[in-house]
Design a protein around this motif. Sequence first.
Motif, mmCIF file in Angstrom:
data_model
loop_
_atom_site.group_PDB
_atom_site.id
_atom_site.type_symbol
_atom_site.label_atom_id
_atom_site.label_comp_id
_atom_site.label_asym_id
_atom_site.label_seq_id
_atom_site.Cartn_x
_atom_site.Cartn_y
_atom_site.Cartn_z
ATOM 1 N N PRO A 87 4.986 36.755 -29.175
ATOM 2 C CA PRO A 87 4.378 36.485 -27.875
ATOM 3 C C PRO A 87 3.679 35.447 -27.605
ATOM 4 O O PRO A 87 3.714 34.556 -26.578
ATOM 5 C CB PRO A 87 3.090 37.697 -28.279
ATOM 6 C CG PRO A 87 3.673 38.748 -28.940
ATOM 7 C CD PRO A 87 4.565 37.906 -30.068
ATOM 8 N N GLU A 137 1.315 40.386 -19.222
ATOM 9 C CA GLU A 137 2.337 41.099 -20.060
ATOM 10 C C GLU A 137 2.219 40.442 -21.462
ATOM 11 O O GLU A 137 2.089 40.908 -22.556
ATOM 12 C CB GLU A 137 3.796 41.257 -19.720
ATOM 13 C CG GLU A 137 3.616 42.340 -18.461
ATOM 14 C CD GLU A 137 5.129 42.490 -17.832
ATOM 15 O OE1 GLU A 137 6.245 41.871 -18.762
ATOM 16 O OE2 GLU A 137 5.449 42.649 -16.745
ATOM 17 N N CYS A 138 2.534 38.958 -21.371
ATOM 18 C CA CYS A 138 2.404 38.365 -22.519
ATOM 19 C C CYS A 138 1.026 38.315 -23.186
ATOM 20 O O CYS A 138 1.062 38.202 -24.472
ATOM 21 C CB CYS A 138 2.662 36.714 -22.125
ATOM 22 S SG CYS A 138 4.362 36.569 -21.324
ATOM 23 N N ALA A 141 0.682 41.353 -24.940
ATOM 24 C CA ALA A 141 1.575 41.442 -26.315
ATOM 25 C C ALA A 141 0.749 40.722 -27.448
ATOM 26 O O ALA A 141 1.059 41.031 -28.643
ATOM 27 C CB ALA A 141 2.785 40.730 -26.059
#
Length: 207
Positions: A87, A137-138, A141
């Motif tokens: 990530p 989203e990153c 993660a």
Amino acid sequence: MEVATSMAQQKPTLSADDWADAALDAMVDGGLDGVAVEPLARKLGVTKGSFYWHFANRDALIRASLERWASRETEQIIARAKGVKQPRKRIQTVFKAANGSEREGHLYLALAAASRDPRVADFVHKVSQRRLDFLSECYRALGLPTRDARKWATFAYSTFLGTLQLRRDNPSALPPGAMFNEYLRLLIETLIPRSGEQPPAANEQAA
């Protein structure tokens, strides 16, 4: 009739993407008003028949250009980043790609300045939202809760936009050449939290 004859006589040597790229270059220099068929044809060294082979009118060219920009500067970068398993390195990939081209930075600012036009506004909004969603989203993660991930994504994206603005308005304020890579590393270290680190807003509230 004249346009139809021109189209029949001249098979285009340029693709629709060539015209779209030329239109994007024109936007960098002159904004949306810089996109005009005849000057673009002269610059590309072809007649208007080449244009009408691919596009019905100027509006169609503008839309195709915006679609190409959104694909190249957002979807292709996201697709490349998704191939990175870690990530933290995934976010680094996004930042490095986003800061890699001065031309693309100027293009984004030119499009943002033209966002009163509903055609442009829709694309700029969608691109901005897509980038923020992917950055969120990153950050999730990395193990951040959804709310904190969104804060980090917004913080990172607004910092990126600020760098674009500074690069255009006062380029000498940014370090030149290889020193810019050091600046970019500083941004990355600042904008990607380590394990257990809280977003700036959370730190301020805690203080």
